[in-house]
Write a protein that holds these residues in place. Structure first.
Motif, PDB file in Angstrom:
ATOM      1  N   MET A   1       0.845  -1.195  -0.111  1.00  0.00           N
ATOM      2  CA  MET A   1       0.007  -0.042   0.078  1.00  0.00           C
ATOM      3  C   MET A   1       0.811   1.203  -0.066  1.00  0.00           C
ATOM      4  SD  MET A   1      -2.942   1.146   2.820  1.00  0.00           S
ATOM      5  CE  MET A   1      -3.855  -0.431   2.588  1.00  0.00           C
ATOM      6  N   THR A   2       0.517   2.178  -0.917  1.00  0.00           N
ATOM      7  CA  THR A   2       1.397   3.423  -1.073  1.00  0.00           C
ATOM      8  C   THR A   2       0.864   4.424  -0.075  1.00  0.00           C
ATOM      9  OG1 THR A   2       1.886   2.807  -3.174  1.00  0.00           O
ATOM     10  CG2 THR A   2       2.064   5.308  -2.513  1.00  0.00           C
ATOM     11  N   PRO A   3       1.364   5.036   1.075  1.00  0.00           N
ATOM     12  CA  PRO A   3       0.918   5.918   1.583  1.00  0.00           C
ATOM     13  C   PRO A   3       0.554   7.402   1.180  1.00  0.00           C
ATOM     14  CG  PRO A   3       3.081   5.288   2.494  1.00  0.00           C
ATOM     15  CD  PRO A   3       2.815   4.751   1.328  1.00  0.00           C
ATOM     16  N   GLN A   4      -0.712   7.704   1.368  1.00  0.00           N
ATOM     17  CA  GLN A   4      -1.326   8.902   0.648  1.00  0.00           C
ATOM     18  C   GLN A   4      -1.397  10.063   1.756  1.00  0.00           C
ATOM     19  OE1 GLN A   4      -2.158   9.095  -2.538  1.00  0.00           O
ATOM     20  NE2 GLN A   4      -1.279   6.943  -2.370  1.00  0.00           N
ATOM     21  N   PRO A   5      -0.511  11.129   1.786  1.00  0.00           N
ATOM     22  CA  PRO A   5      -0.198  12.106   2.644  1.00  0.00           C
ATOM     23  C   PRO A   5      -1.598  12.870   2.740  1.00  0.00           C
ATOM     24  CG  PRO A   5       1.594  12.255   1.263  1.00  0.00           C
ATOM     25  CD  PRO A   5       0.635  11.282   0.658  1.00  0.00           C
ATOM     26  N   ASP A   6      -2.144  13.226   4.085  1.00  0.00           N
ATOM     27  CA  ASP A   6      -3.151  13.780   4.387  1.00  0.00           C
ATOM     28  C   ASP A   6      -2.737  14.510   5.776  1.00  0.00           C
ATOM     29  OD1 ASP A   6      -5.573  15.140   4.593  1.00  0.00           O
ATOM     30  OD2 ASP A   6      -6.681  13.407   4.165  1.00  0.00           O
ATOM     31  N   PRO A   7      -2.245  15.792   5.775  1.00  0.00           N
ATOM     32  CA  PRO A   7      -1.314  16.391   6.772  1.00  0.00           C
ATOM     33  C   PRO A   7      -2.804  17.023   7.752  1.00  0.00           C
ATOM     34  CG  PRO A   7      -0.175  17.069   5.153  1.00  0.00           C
ATOM     35  CD  PRO A   7      -1.405  16.004   4.353  1.00  0.00           C
ATOM     36  N   GLU A   8      -3.933  17.404   6.912  1.00  0.00           N
ATOM     37  CA  GLU A   8      -5.086  17.959   7.710  1.00  0.00           C
ATOM     38  C   GLU A   8      -5.648  16.973   8.775  1.00  0.00           C
ATOM     39  OE1 GLU A   8      -9.290  20.168   6.815  1.00  0.00           O
ATOM     40  OE2 GLU A   8      -7.657  20.382   5.206  1.00  0.00           O
ATOM     41  N   VAL A   9      -5.828  15.643   7.936  1.00  0.00           N
ATOM     42  CA  VAL A   9      -6.481  14.720   8.977  1.00  0.00           C
ATOM     43  C   VAL A   9      -5.347  14.621   9.995  1.00  0.00           C
ATOM     44  CG1 VAL A   9      -7.158  12.233   8.952  1.00  0.00           C
ATOM     45  CG2 VAL A   9      -7.790  13.600   7.217  1.00  0.00           C
ATOM     46  N   GLY A  10      -3.987  14.191   9.740  1.00  0.00           N
ATOM     47  CA  GLY A  10      -3.091  13.761  10.796  1.00  0.00           C
ATOM     48  C   GLY A  10      -3.353  15.011  11.867  1.00  0.00           C
ATOM     49  N   ALA A  11      -3.351  16.253  11.497  1.00  0.00           N
ATOM     50  CA  ALA A  11      -3.366  17.187  12.505  1.00  0.00           C
ATOM     51  C   ALA A  11      -4.741  17.273  13.601  1.00  0.00           C
ATOM     52  CB  ALA A  11      -3.415  18.765  12.086  1.00  0.00           C
ATOM     53  N   ALA A  12      -5.935  16.711  13.121  1.00  0.00           N
ATOM     54  CA  ALA A  12      -7.133  16.555  13.835  1.00  0.00           C
ATOM     55  C   ALA A  12      -6.846  15.267  14.557  1.00  0.00           C
ATOM     56  CB  ALA A  12      -8.114  16.333  12.745  1.00  0.00           C
ATOM     57  N   VAL A  13      -6.259  14.122  14.062  1.00  0.00           N
ATOM     58  CA  VAL A  13      -6.154  13.094  14.972  1.00  0.00           C
ATOM     59  C   VAL A  13      -5.109  13.440  16.025  1.00  0.00           C
ATOM     60  CG1 VAL A  13      -4.819  10.699  14.850  1.00  0.00           C
ATOM     61  CG2 VAL A  13      -6.223  11.421  13.100  1.00  0.00           C
ATOM     62  N   LYS A  14      -4.049  14.199  15.882  1.00  0.00           N
ATOM     63  CA  LYS A  14      -3.174  14.468  16.915  1.00  0.00           C
ATOM     64  C   LYS A  14      -3.712  15.345  17.878  1.00  0.00           C
ATOM     65  CE  LYS A  14       1.278  14.830  18.329  1.00  0.00           C
ATOM     66  NZ  LYS A  14       2.250  15.174  17.169  1.00  0.00           N
ATOM     67  N   ALA A  15      -4.625  16.150  17.279  1.00  0.00           N
ATOM     68  CA  ALA A  15      -5.260  17.251  18.420  1.00  0.00           C
ATOM     69  C   ALA A  15      -6.295  16.450  19.144  1.00  0.00           C
ATOM     70  CB  ALA A  15      -6.097  18.328  17.478  1.00  0.00           C
ATOM     71  N   ALA A  16      -6.900  15.377  18.931  1.00  0.00           N
ATOM     72  CA  ALA A  16      -8.094  14.880  19.478  1.00  0.00           C
ATOM     73  C   ALA A  16      -6.883  13.943  20.535  1.00  0.00           C
ATOM     74  CB  ALA A  16      -8.707  13.900  18.618  1.00  0.00           C
ATOM     75  N   ASP A  17      -5.836  13.344  20.248  1.00  0.00           N
ATOM     76  CA  ASP A  17      -5.274  12.358  20.952  1.00  0.00           C
ATOM     77  C   ASP A  17      -4.711  13.374  22.350  1.00  0.00           C
ATOM     78  OD1 ASP A  17      -3.187   9.907  21.092  1.00  0.00           O
ATOM     79  OD2 ASP A  17      -2.110  11.814  22.195  1.00  0.00           O
ATOM     80  N   ARG A  18      -4.106  14.490  22.060  1.00  0.00           N
ATOM     81  CA  ARG A  18      -3.691  15.371  22.959  1.00  0.00           C
ATOM     82  C   ARG A  18      -4.470  15.703  24.076  1.00  0.00           C
ATOM     83  NH1 ARG A  18      -0.096  14.839  25.258  1.00  0.00           N
ATOM     84  NH2 ARG A  18      -1.049  13.001  24.659  1.00  0.00           N
ATOM     85  N   ALA A  19      -5.943  16.239  23.384  1.00  0.00           N
ATOM     86  CA  ALA A  19      -7.005  16.406  24.114  1.00  0.00           C
ATOM     87  C   ALA A  19      -7.594  15.431  25.031  1.00  0.00           C
ATOM     88  CB  ALA A  19      -8.148  16.962  23.181  1.00  0.00           C
ATOM     89  N   GLY A  41       2.332  -5.110   6.609  1.00  0.00           N
ATOM     90  CA  GLY A  41       3.679  -5.887   6.608  1.00  0.00           C
ATOM     91  C   GLY A  41       4.638  -5.468   7.841  1.00  0.00           C
ATOM     92  N   SER A  42       5.843  -5.021   7.376  1.00  0.00           N
ATOM     93  CA  SER A  42       6.672  -4.462   8.289  1.00  0.00           C
ATOM     94  C   SER A  42       6.853  -3.215   8.556  1.00  0.00           C
ATOM     95  CB  SER A  42       7.987  -5.090   7.982  1.00  0.00           C
ATOM     96  OG  SER A  42       8.090  -6.599   7.972  1.00  0.00           O
ATOM     97  N   TYR A  43       6.030  -2.352   7.807  1.00  0.00           N
ATOM     98  CA  TYR A  43       6.021  -1.009   7.766  1.00  0.00           C
ATOM     99  C   TYR A  43       4.617  -0.259   8.195  1.00  0.00           C
ATOM    100  CZ  TYR A  43       9.927  -1.845   4.519  1.00  0.00           C
ATOM    101  OH  TYR A  43      10.994  -2.237   3.735  1.00  0.00           O
ATOM    102  N   PHE A  44       4.895   0.941   8.787  1.00  0.00           N
ATOM    103  CA  PHE A  44       3.754   1.754   9.200  1.00  0.00           C
ATOM    104  C   PHE A  44       4.240   3.302   8.462  1.00  0.00           C
ATOM    105  CE2 PHE A  44       6.316   2.227  12.858  1.00  0.00           C
ATOM    106  CZ  PHE A  44       6.158   3.518  13.131  1.00  0.00           C
ATOM    107  N   TRP A  45       3.029   4.229   8.336  1.00  0.00           N
ATOM    108  CA  TRP A  45       3.352   5.462   8.034  1.00  0.00           C
ATOM    109  C   TRP A  45       2.534   6.445   8.372  1.00  0.00           C
ATOM    110  CZ3 TRP A  45       1.761   0.992   5.101  1.00  0.00           C
ATOM    111  CH2 TRP A  45       0.405   1.091   4.827  1.00  0.00           C
ATOM    112  N   ASP A  46       2.987   7.718   8.464  1.00  0.00           N
ATOM    113  CA  ASP A  46       2.320   8.662   9.070  1.00  0.00           C
ATOM    114  C   ASP A  46       1.442   9.537   7.948  1.00  0.00           C
ATOM    115  OD1 ASP A  46       4.081  10.432   7.575  1.00  0.00           O
ATOM    116  OD2 ASP A  46       5.441  10.983   9.578  1.00  0.00           O
ATOM    117  N   PHE A  47       0.998  10.683   8.525  1.00  0.00           N
ATOM    118  CA  PHE A  47      -0.116  11.368   7.815  1.00  0.00           C
ATOM    119  C   PHE A  47       0.562  12.233   6.751  1.00  0.00           C
ATOM    120  CE2 PHE A  47      -2.962   9.785  10.733  1.00  0.00           C
ATOM    121  CZ  PHE A  47      -4.247   9.457  10.173  1.00  0.00           C
ATOM    122  N   ASP A  48       1.766  12.512   6.750  1.00  0.00           N
ATOM    123  CA  ASP A  48       2.757  13.265   5.926  1.00  0.00           C
ATOM    124  C   ASP A  48       3.266  12.236   4.618  1.00  0.00           C
ATOM    125  OD1 ASP A  48       2.603  15.723   7.302  1.00  0.00           O
ATOM    126  OD2 ASP A  48       3.989  15.106   8.627  1.00  0.00           O
ATOM    127  N   GLY A  49       2.934  11.031   5.222  1.00  0.00           N
ATOM    128  CA  GLY A  49       3.327  10.012   4.049  1.00  0.00           C
ATOM    129  C   GLY A  49       4.520   9.434   4.326  1.00  0.00           C
TER     130      GLY A  49
END
Length: 451
Positions: A1-19, A41-49
């Motif tokens: 699977m090719t990571p698809q960057p989505d920084p806006e969603v990542g920021a929302a996930v991070k904000a909810a986590d921190r709250a 598999g052996s990899y994971f990725w963040d919202f910046d891809g």
């Protein structure tokens, strides 16, 4: 699977986590958790891809990697037919999971009590031992980790127990063998083994053999440093337990299900405990599951006498279906053999070669896909790279090393002055070489802190 960057969603996930999310083992305002978008598999990725090779296997549990399609399909199929059912009933997924586990456990560990994780498996193993023997004390090693629940954290030897240790849990600790930092002034593995066994038996004598219900040991300690016991040690503990009527409990939560290149690490030492705990790799952590494998003698204790313990979700259908699929996948795809073969031919030799070139590496130890590097300031004196339980500025060297690894796209497992190399058991040779090359670069940063 090719990571698809989505920084806006990542920021929302991070904000909810921190709250709202309260993280384990952490000062809440001092952490900065990575927002993860996906894994395979052996990899994971963040919202910046940005993609990372996971040399932690989650928390040493994704033994078959992330999102294995056969296990995902088994969970989906089970959810479509029976999402949940009470533990007092016989259901197919639970029965089959217990059968498959019992087929692989050593000796007569043929009865399986299911729990939700490794910590409560340890809790129940201790309870069974105490009820079976009528004794109270339990012995464990200083260099150990057994879980975060009350009894399990008190059995633990590392600093995570300190805040919860009121010295009222009936735990007696002892030194297990570790030649690199020997407590017995040993110069050989044979000396270390003999002196560690003498120390254990002397401790038992002074505590009163008739007061001790169980000795609890990780077959190969995990977060404490992956210290493979010397030949004869576990067999010697088995003999001591038999001599004094003590229940021998092996904690295989981290070492089990292929991690060491065997189904269970106990198979490496040809030893059978009375109770054996497991979790993590039993279903690659896809749905929480743990358990206790129980010998015939201890099972007989509860043949006519009720066992006073249970869990609402014991043997949860989704978790057991995942276990059935995972064990079958491991057998069909030769994953246990893969861990053994690549541990011997790729990981072990590469780590030993790194140790020759990096002054920050004091010792390499491990087996299968279960390795650790002991990092030091000085190879001659063996001074640790950072002090025991270091934080803040005192931990700068390890923090810099970890940051360097992540910069190379490698997610490391770091604990105190050690880095663990614990990739998925089905990692490929190419993935391992990629991770080892990144580790090589990161160690150059650790080298800057050596004397």
């Amino acid at each position: 699977m090719t990571p698809q960057p989505d920084p806006e969603v990542g920021a929302a996930v991070k904000a909810a986590d921190r709250a709202h999310v309260f993280h384990s083992w952490s000062a809440q305002e001092l952490i900065d958790p990575l927002a993860v978008a996906g894994a395979e598999g052996s990899y994971f990725w963040d919202f910046d891809g940005r993609r990372y090779l996971d040399f932690t296997s989650g928390l040493v549990y994704t033994n078959i990697g992330y999102q294995h399609p056969k296990v995902v399909a088994a969970i989906q199929e089970q959810a479509a037919t029976m999402t949940t059912f009470a533990p007092a009933f016989a259901i197919e997924a639970r029965s089959e999971a217990a059968r498959l586990i019992a087929e692989r456990t050593p000796g007569d560990l043929d009865k399986i009590f299911f729990t939700n994780a490794g910590a409560d498996a340890v809790e129940h193993a201790v309870r069974m031992a105490r009820l079976h023997t009528g004794r109270t004390k339990v012995m464990s090693a200083y260099r150990s980790y057994h879980g975060g629940t009350q009894q399990a954290i008190n059995l633990t030897g590392d600093p995570r127990r300190w805040a919860s240790d009121g010295a009222a849990a009936g735990v007696v600790r002892f030194w297990a063998p570790f030649l690199y930092r020997s407590r017995f002034y040993a110069e050989t593995e044979e000396q270390e083994c003999a002196r560690a066994l003498e120390h254990l038996e002397t401790t038992i004598a002074f505590e009163g053999p008739g007061t001790i219900a169980a000795i609890v040991l990780e077959t190969i300690p995990g977060t404490a440093g992956i210290m493979v016991p010397p030949p004869g040690y576990l067999a010697g503990v088995r003999e001591i337990c038999d001599k004094y009527g003590i229940v021998f409990v092996l904690d295989e939560v981290m070492a089990g299900f292929g991690r060491t290149g065997e189904w269970f690490a106990a198979d490496l030492f040809d030893v059978t405990p009375d109770l054996m705990t497991f979790a993590k790799g039993v279903n690659s952590g896809y749905v929480p599951l743990g358990g206790v494998a129980i010998s015939g003698a201890i099972a007989e204790t509860f043949a006519q006498r009720p066992y006073p313990g249970g869990l609402t979700y014991s043997g949860h259908p989704l978790a057991c279906a995942a276990a059935v699929a995972t064990i079958n996948v491991m057998a069909q795809e030769g994953i246990v053999d893969n861990a053994k073969r690549l541990g011997e031919s790729v990981v072990g030799p590469a780590l030993r070669e790194l140790a020759q070139r990096h002054p920050s590496v004091g010792e390499v130890r491990g087996v299968g896909m279960f390795w650790a590097l002991e990092l030091v300031r000085n190879q001659e004196t063996r001074e640790p790279l950072v002090p025991y339980n270091a934080t803040g500025e005192a931990n700068a060297a390890m923090a810099a090393f970890g940051a360097a690894a992540k910069k190379q796209g490698l997610w490391p497992f770091i604990n105190m002055n050690r880095t663990h190399v614990v990739p998925p058991c089905n990692a490929t040779e190419a993935e391992l070489k990629e991770g080892l090359a990144a580790l090589d670069t990161a160690l150059s940063v650790a080298d800057e802190y050596t004397a």
